[in-house]
Design an enzyme around this catalytic site. Structure first.
Site, PDB file in Angstrom:
ATOM      1  N   ASP A  95      -0.362 -27.005  19.049  1.00 32.54           N
ATOM      2  CA  ASP A  95       0.864 -27.778  18.727  1.00 32.54           C
ATOM      3  C   ASP A  95       1.668 -27.999  20.129  1.00 32.54           C
ATOM      4  OD1 ASP A  95       2.670 -29.691  17.635  1.00 32.54           O
ATOM      5  OD2 ASP A  95       2.077 -28.539  15.600  1.00 32.54           O
ATOM      6  N   ASP A 196       3.818 -33.137  19.188  1.00 33.94           N
ATOM      7  CA  ASP A 196       4.659 -33.344  18.479  1.00 33.94           C
ATOM      8  C   ASP A 196       5.604 -34.588  18.789  1.00 33.94           C
ATOM      9  OD1 ASP A 196       6.187 -32.139  15.852  1.00 33.94           O
ATOM     10  OD2 ASP A 196       7.978 -32.057  17.585  1.00 33.94           O
ATOM     11  N   GLU A 248       1.624 -37.284  17.594  1.00 40.33           N
ATOM     12  CA  GLU A 248       2.418 -37.603  16.186  1.00 40.33           C
ATOM     13  C   GLU A 248       3.393 -38.702  16.401  1.00 40.33           C
ATOM     14  OE1 GLU A 248       5.338 -35.441  12.756  1.00 40.33           O
ATOM     15  OE2 GLU A 248       5.629 -34.980  15.063  1.00 40.33           O
ATOM     16  N   HIS A 322       2.329 -30.206   7.009  1.00 41.97           N
ATOM     17  CA  HIS A 322       3.403 -29.481   6.797  1.00 41.97           C
ATOM     18  C   HIS A 322       5.042 -29.916   6.578  1.00 41.97           C
ATOM     19  CE1 HIS A 322       3.606 -30.459  10.798  1.00 41.97           C
ATOM     20  NE2 HIS A 322       4.952 -29.902  10.979  1.00 41.97           N
ATOM     21  N   ASP A 323       4.962 -31.315   6.684  1.00 39.60           N
ATOM     22  CA  ASP A 323       6.362 -31.971   6.622  1.00 39.60           C
ATOM     23  C   ASP A 323       6.279 -32.867   5.438  1.00 39.60           C
ATOM     24  OD1 ASP A 323       7.343 -30.923   8.915  1.00 39.60           O
ATOM     25  OD2 ASP A 323       6.513 -32.829  10.197  1.00 39.60           O
TER      26      ASP A 323
END
Ligand code: TEU
Length: 548
Positions: A95, A196, A248, A322-323
């Protein structure tokens, strides 16, 4: 193997498996579970950011991009992990958090010393004459997006937490540093990268948001973003034939995603987009609840499937990360129909065109956390919003309800391995509480039951590898106005797939015109057959296949 056959499993390292007994997951813990992942059949593991970090935002505040946070292990552990994963034909995806660094990063520390080179790595601005902030932009985690530094008499921009300072991508030295970081990991054999919030890196300018909204129109899909990504591609991962990347994309558009991931664009392999995960935001606001709008969900899925296909661009497919809260608690039913709805959501997603992502625990039907005390929460966003919502006059009971539905911590609780102490995650009290349903919802139970959600995921992965139509077929939306069923076809040469999914806990009738020659490939109920007039049972989901 083309990347269209691949399935990615996302690991939140802090909550996956703790081998050294400190209540935090670690790389040795991951190594001990590689056989489990190989059994599932996944091709890639995407690790959430696990570099040196003060952990204000759980690793998305990176202080050193070239070192593993010692709480996760050492570089030797990472090398061993790569080796052991490779033995099981699993690749690694890291990431890259490149929109911002932690304020603890040495670049930012030098900037604070007024070093001109490093000040130009970030976005510093003077306040306005009247003592106001440079702009009225809001941070994504609440509060203003500018922080004042008295010694410099300037503000720096932080679109996220106050300890996550935005990098100045206009500065070529910054872009070179970031490409060098990707190359550092490529030299270690890593070919998978998730970037990200990468569509926020190019800022259009620094004016007030005229709508007094959060300012996103100034930095989302900004003027130089495609140029910057193309350059990064050329100078780093684009040099590997087998690279696999995903960006993302926050509040993006189809027109931009076609460029980010178009086959001939030389930007990224695929994109994460979030429109389909906002269909339960009342008035588009994350902290306002409403039941999910199913027709809107279908409309969005269909639109992105068709739009990306027409442009030869590629979606990453996901319900969970995870969000996000857990999908079965959100779009399914996490009590009576937990197993059926988990399988239905999996089927609906995995048979679409794109690369499926499985978030740890999704494959065993883990649910939202339903925490009842703010002391159980760890996420900076949840903790901030607990206060912000209070200040807005909401009652505590309402706020708890909202957090139970919306908090990112819903997805961050420890992986439930067994019914043993701490769900088999750790010998120690974990960094965040375990959900108390771990006695029944756990990997040990899932592996013992051949009808479990786990084996359903395993079948879906195997189907993708077997059927070209799942990898590469055209997506054709069906029954678009049907209020309870999400249905579509996939078509590839002489192969056809027909997928029907009931998103509710009541029976649904559908009419199918052309059913000749279809066989059942997969279903979440016994005895599913295709019929002209079909009654789908609660959360029933079927995949039919025919070869002409
Ligand atoms: O998330 C970006 C992002 O905007 C979110 O999904 C965020 O959680 C949401 O907008 C808050 O309402 C990425 C990471 O996935 C996330 O974990 C980080 O916190 C964030 O970037 C900052 O690096």
């Amino acid at each position: 193997m083309s990347f269209k056959e691949k399935v990615v499993y996302q690991i939140y390292p802090k909550s996956f498996c703790d081998a050294n007994g400190d209540g935090w997951g670690d790389l040795k813990g991951v190594i001990s579970k590689l056989d489990y992942l190989a059994e599932l059949g996944i091709d890639y593991i995407w690790f959430n950011a696990m570099f040196v970090s003060p952990q204000r935002d759980n690793g998305y505040d990176v202080a050193d991009y070239r070192r593993i946070d010692p709480r996760y292990g050492t570089m030797e552990d990472f090398t061993l992990l790569c080796k052991e994963a490779k033995k099981r034909k699993i690749d690694i995806m890291l990431d890259m958090v490149f929109n911002h660094t932690s304020t603890a990063h040495e670049w930012f520390q030098k900037a604070l010393q007024n070093d001109p080179k490093y000040k130009n790595y970030y976005i510093f601005r003077k306040g306005r004459k009247d003592g106001e902030l440079p702009t009225n932009w809001q941070s994504k985690f609440g509060g203003p997006a500018w922080e004042y530094v008295p010694a410099l008499d300037e503000y720096y921009l932080h679109l996220f937490d106050v300890t996550q300072a935005d990098l100045n991508w206009e500065n070529p030295e910054v872009r070179k540093e970031l490409a060098d970081i990707v190359n550092f990991w490529r030299e270690k054999g890593v070919h998978g990268f998730r970037f990200d919030v990468v569509n926020l890196i190019s800022k259009a300018g620094y004016d007030d948001d005229p709508h007094a909204f959060d300012g996103r129109q100034f930095y989302t899909d900004g003027p130089r973003v495609h140029e910057f990504i193309k350059e990064l591609n050329m100078n780093s991962f684009g040099q590997d034939e087998d690279s696999m990347t995903v960006g993302e994309m926050s509040s993006t558009t189809l027109a931009n995603c076609v460029k980010y991931s178009g086959a001939k664009q030389h930007e990224l392999s695929s994109v994460f987009t979030f429109h389909h995960l906002k269909v339960d935001y009342k008035d588009k606001k994350k902290w306002e609840l409403m039941p999910f709008d199913f027709l809107e969900l279908k409309r969005l899925l269909n639109r992105w499937q068709k739009g990306m296909q027409e442009a030869d661009a590629w979606n990453a497919l996901f319900w969970c990360n995870h969000d996000q809260p857990r999908a079965i608690s959100r779009f399914g039913n996490d009590s009576t129909y937990r197993v059926e709805s988990a399988k239905m959501l999996a089927t609906a997603l995995h048979c679409m065109r794109g690369t499926p992502y499985i978030y740890q625990g999704e494959e065993i039907g883990m649910t939202n956390a339903y925490f009842t005390d703010i002391a159980q929460y760890r996420d900076v966003e949840s903790i901030n919003y607990f206060q912000i919502l209070k200040e807005k006059g909401k009652t505590e009971a309402d706020i708890y309800h909202i957090l139970q539905e919306r908090s990112r911590d819903n997805a961050r609780t420890p992986m439930q391995w067994s019914k043993e102490k701490n769900a088999g995650f750790s010998e120690q009290t974990p960094w965040i509480p375990i959900i108390d349903n771990y006695q029944t919802i756990n990997v040990e139970n899932a592996l013992k039951d051949e009808d479990s959600i786990f084996y359903h995921y395993k079948k879906l992965i195997a189907l993708r590898k077997t059927y070209k139509v799942i990898q590469d077929g055209d997506f054709v939306a069906m029954l678009e106005d049907e209020p309870q069923i999400f249905a579509y076809r996939r078509v590839y040469k002489d192969e056809e797939l027909l997928v029907v999914n009931n998103f509710y806990d009541t029976n649904a009738n559908i009419n199918l015109e052309d059913i000749k020659g279809y066989q059942v490939l997969l279903s979440n109920y016994p005895n599913s057959t295709i019929m002209k007039h079909m009654v789908l049972r609660p959360y029933e989901s079927c995949v039919f296949y025919r070869k002409k």
